[in-house]
Design an enzyme around this catalytic site. Structure first.
Site, PDB file in Angstrom:
ATOM      1  N   ARG A 175     -22.311 -20.080 -21.566  1.00 36.13           N
ATOM      2  CA  ARG A 175     -20.945 -20.517 -21.820  1.00 36.13           C
ATOM      3  C   ARG A 175     -19.978 -19.466 -21.306  1.00 36.13           C
ATOM      4  O   ARG A 175     -20.191 -18.282 -21.492  1.00 36.13           O
ATOM      5  CB  ARG A 175     -20.735 -20.700 -23.334  1.00 36.13           C
ATOM      6  CG  ARG A 175     -20.994 -22.109 -23.789  1.00 36.13           C
ATOM      7  CD  ARG A 175     -21.013 -22.228 -25.276  1.00 36.13           C
ATOM      8  NE  ARG A 175     -19.913 -21.549 -25.933  1.00 36.13           N
ATOM      9  CZ  ARG A 175     -19.783 -21.484 -27.262  1.00 36.13           C
ATOM     10  NH1 ARG A 175     -20.677 -22.055 -28.040  1.00 36.13           N
ATOM     11  NH2 ARG A 175     -18.772 -20.847 -27.808  1.00 36.13           N
ATOM     12  N   ARG A 228     -27.387 -15.918 -24.963  1.00 42.59           N
ATOM     13  CA  ARG A 228     -27.400 -17.342 -25.324  1.00 42.59           C
ATOM     14  C   ARG A 228     -27.246 -18.222 -24.089  1.00 42.59           C
ATOM     15  O   ARG A 228     -26.402 -17.982 -23.235  1.00 42.59           O
ATOM     16  CB  ARG A 228     -26.248 -17.576 -26.300  1.00 42.59           C
ATOM     17  CG  ARG A 228     -26.121 -18.983 -26.757  1.00 42.59           C
ATOM     18  CD  ARG A 228     -25.382 -19.044 -28.063  1.00 42.59           C
ATOM     19  NE  ARG A 228     -23.948 -18.994 -27.915  1.00 42.59           N
ATOM     20  CZ  ARG A 228     -23.107 -19.221 -28.932  1.00 42.59           C
ATOM     21  NH1 ARG A 228     -23.584 -19.483 -30.131  1.00 42.59           N
ATOM     22  NH2 ARG A 228     -21.821 -19.165 -28.740  1.00 42.59           N
ATOM     23  N   LYS A 242     -24.696 -20.750 -36.530  1.00 43.46           N
ATOM     24  CA  LYS A 242     -24.205 -21.951 -37.218  1.00 43.46           C
ATOM     25  C   LYS A 242     -24.725 -23.231 -36.569  1.00 43.46           C
ATOM     26  O   LYS A 242     -25.192 -24.134 -37.246  1.00 43.46           O
ATOM     27  CB  LYS A 242     -22.667 -21.974 -37.242  1.00 43.46           C
ATOM     28  CG  LYS A 242     -22.047 -20.796 -37.974  1.00 43.46           C
ATOM     29  CD  LYS A 242     -20.539 -20.945 -38.114  1.00 43.46           C
ATOM     30  CE  LYS A 242     -19.798 -20.925 -36.797  1.00 43.46           C
ATOM     31  NZ  LYS A 242     -19.781 -19.605 -36.131  1.00 43.46           N
ATOM     32  N   ARG A 244     -11.463 -22.660 -39.632  1.00 47.34           N
ATOM     33  CA  ARG A 244     -11.522 -21.320 -39.061  1.00 47.34           C
ATOM     34  C   ARG A 244     -10.283 -20.507 -39.409  1.00 47.34           C
ATOM     35  O   ARG A 244     -10.200 -19.346 -39.027  1.00 47.34           O
ATOM     36  CB  ARG A 244     -11.572 -21.468 -37.545  1.00 47.34           C
ATOM     37  CG  ARG A 244     -12.816 -20.925 -36.872  1.00 47.34           C
ATOM     38  CD  ARG A 244     -12.645 -21.232 -35.400  1.00 47.34           C
ATOM     39  NE  ARG A 244     -13.573 -20.590 -34.551  1.00 47.34           N
ATOM     40  CZ  ARG A 244     -14.726 -21.111 -34.128  1.00 47.34           C
ATOM     41  NH1 ARG A 244     -15.114 -22.291 -34.575  1.00 47.34           N
ATOM     42  NH2 ARG A 244     -15.478 -20.466 -33.285  1.00 47.34           N
ATOM     43  N   ARG A 267     -13.352 -12.927 -29.357  1.00 52.37           N
ATOM     44  CA  ARG A 267     -13.695 -13.926 -30.376  1.00 52.37           C
ATOM     45  C   ARG A 267     -14.036 -13.252 -31.706  1.00 52.37           C
ATOM     46  O   ARG A 267     -13.703 -13.750 -32.768  1.00 52.37           O
ATOM     47  CB  ARG A 267     -14.865 -14.780 -29.901  1.00 52.37           C
ATOM     48  CG  ARG A 267     -14.421 -15.831 -28.889  1.00 52.37           C
ATOM     49  CD  ARG A 267     -15.569 -16.387 -28.104  1.00 52.37           C
ATOM     50  NE  ARG A 267     -16.559 -17.032 -28.924  1.00 52.37           N
ATOM     51  CZ  ARG A 267     -17.827 -17.191 -28.567  1.00 52.37           C
ATOM     52  NH1 ARG A 267     -18.241 -16.752 -27.401  1.00 52.37           N
ATOM     53  NH2 ARG A 267     -18.656 -17.805 -29.362  1.00 52.37           N
TER      54      ARG A 267
HETATM   55  P1  ADP Z   1     -18.631 -20.026 -31.756  1.00 55.02           P
HETATM   56  O1  ADP Z   1     -18.878 -20.424 -33.168  1.00 55.02           O
HETATM   57  O2  ADP Z   1     -19.886 -19.616 -31.078  1.00 55.02           O
HETATM   58  O3  ADP Z   1     -17.497 -19.046 -31.587  1.00 55.02           O
HETATM   59  P2  ADP Z   1     -17.613 -22.670 -31.096  1.00 55.02           P
HETATM   60  O4  ADP Z   1     -18.434 -23.467 -30.190  1.00 55.02           O
HETATM   61  O5  ADP Z   1     -17.577 -23.030 -32.542  1.00 55.02           O
HETATM   62  O6  ADP Z   1     -18.102 -21.192 -30.885  1.00 55.02           O
HETATM   63  O7  ADP Z   1     -16.084 -22.629 -30.589  1.00 55.02           O
HETATM   64  C1  ADP Z   1     -15.739 -22.280 -29.272  1.00 55.02           C
HETATM   65  C2  ADP Z   1     -14.218 -22.130 -29.148  1.00 55.02           C
HETATM   66  O8  ADP Z   1     -13.572 -23.386 -29.476  1.00 55.02           O
HETATM   67  C3  ADP Z   1     -13.576 -21.108 -30.085  1.00 55.02           C
HETATM   68  O9  ADP Z   1     -13.631 -19.793 -29.576  1.00 55.02           O
HETATM   69  C4  ADP Z   1     -12.138 -21.661 -30.173  1.00 55.02           C
HETATM   70  O10 ADP Z   1     -11.387 -21.332 -29.031  1.00 55.02           O
HETATM   71  C5  ADP Z   1     -12.347 -23.157 -30.174  1.00 55.02           C
HETATM   72  N1  ADP Z   1     -12.463 -23.712 -31.561  1.00 55.02           N
HETATM   73  C6  ADP Z   1     -13.565 -24.312 -32.111  1.00 55.02           C
HETATM   74  N2  ADP Z   1     -13.332 -24.668 -33.385  1.00 55.02           N
HETATM   75  C7  ADP Z   1     -12.061 -24.289 -33.667  1.00 55.02           C
HETATM   76  C8  ADP Z   1     -11.239 -24.358 -34.826  1.00 55.02           C
HETATM   77  N3  ADP Z   1     -11.667 -24.902 -35.972  1.00 55.02           N
HETATM   78  N4  ADP Z   1      -9.966 -23.859 -34.734  1.00 55.02           N
HETATM   79  C9  ADP Z   1      -9.513 -23.319 -33.611  1.00 55.02           C
HETATM   80  N5  ADP Z   1     -10.233 -23.201 -32.481  1.00 55.02           N
HETATM   81  C10 ADP Z   1     -11.492 -23.675 -32.495  1.00 55.02           C
END
Ligand code: ADP
Length: 205
Positions: free
Chosen positions: A151, A122, A13, A88, A162
């Site tokens: 990360r 990554r 994404k 999400r 996740r």
């Molecule tokens: P990825 O898409 O690779 O899982 P992100 O960078 O989008 O990672 O998100 C990292 C973390 O931030 C998620 O695992 C969650 O804990 C938190 N997070 C990000 N966006 C949201 C969201 N919309 N709602 C709840 N938690 C979120």
């Protein structure tokens, strides 16, 4: 244009959003990046979010919604944006629908085995945010000079959590947006440029 990029962690994404933003001149809004910035700056929000992120859990809806609502009110969002990592959950999607009319939701479809491979290799630059993969890039520094890091939540145990959270909380959004007639599914395998070309073709009028 107001778009959402939907897909499991590691679907690409962030990478696709960056390419699309350049091509379509849209703003990239990544809730993950916003939370990491808050954490780095040690704000109250960042410190609250940390415990959830670390475990691979979702940050509570009310925290995310306050953050996103505030962001979308900024003048820089007026010319359109791509939401990456938001919504999400169904609660987030319903809340978003109250104040934004979306043009499309792009769902990046990638098989499970590929996701595991992508996430474990990554590496991210802390200075400019660019993402590399150990299978194509062997150096430990970014072209901007930043020292690449993995990360904390890309470590195997957290990745598994996740993905389970994605299945339970986020996957239902596919049916939700499909019912609204907004969903556009894209094959997320191949190079970022291949995927970008597929997205471009989908968005053509
Ligand atoms: P990825 O898409 O690779 O899982 P992100 O960078 O989008 O990672 O998100 C990292 C973390 O931030 C998620 O695992 C969650 O804990 C938190 N997070 C990000 N966006 C949201 C969201 N919309 N709602 C709840 N938690 C979120």
């Amino acid at each position: 244009m107001r778009l959402v990029l939907l897909g499991p962690p590691g679907a690409g994404k962030g990478t696709q959003a960056a390419l699309m933003c350049r091509r379509l001149r849209l703003l990239h809004i990544s809730t993950g990046d916003m939370l990491r910035q808050e954490l780095q700056a040690e704000t109250e929000l960042g410190l609250k979010a940390h415990a959830y992120i670390e475990k691979g859990e979702l940050v509570p809806d009310n925290i995310i919604l306050d953050m996103v609502r505030a962001k979308l009110k900024e003048p820089e969002c007026e010319n359109g944006y791509i939401l990456d990592g938001f919504p999400r959950t169904l609660v987030q999607a319903d809340a978003l629908a109250q104040f934004v009319e979306l043009d499309a939701v792009i769902y990046l479809e990638v098989p499970f085995e590929i996701i595991i491979k992508r996430l474990s290799g990554r590496r991210r630059c802390p200075k400019c945010g660019v993402i590399y993969h150990t299978s194509h890039y062997e150096k430990s520094t970014c072209s901007c000079g930043g020292v690449l890091y993995q990360r904390e939540d890309d470590k195997l145990e957290t990745v598994k959590n996740r993905l389970a959270v994605y299945e339970a909380e986020t996957r239902p959004l596919i049916a939700y947006y499909s019912q609204k007639g907004l969903l556009r599914t894209v094959d997320g395998e191949g190079t970022p440029e291949d995927v970008d070309a597929r997205i471009a073709a989908l968005l053509e009028p």
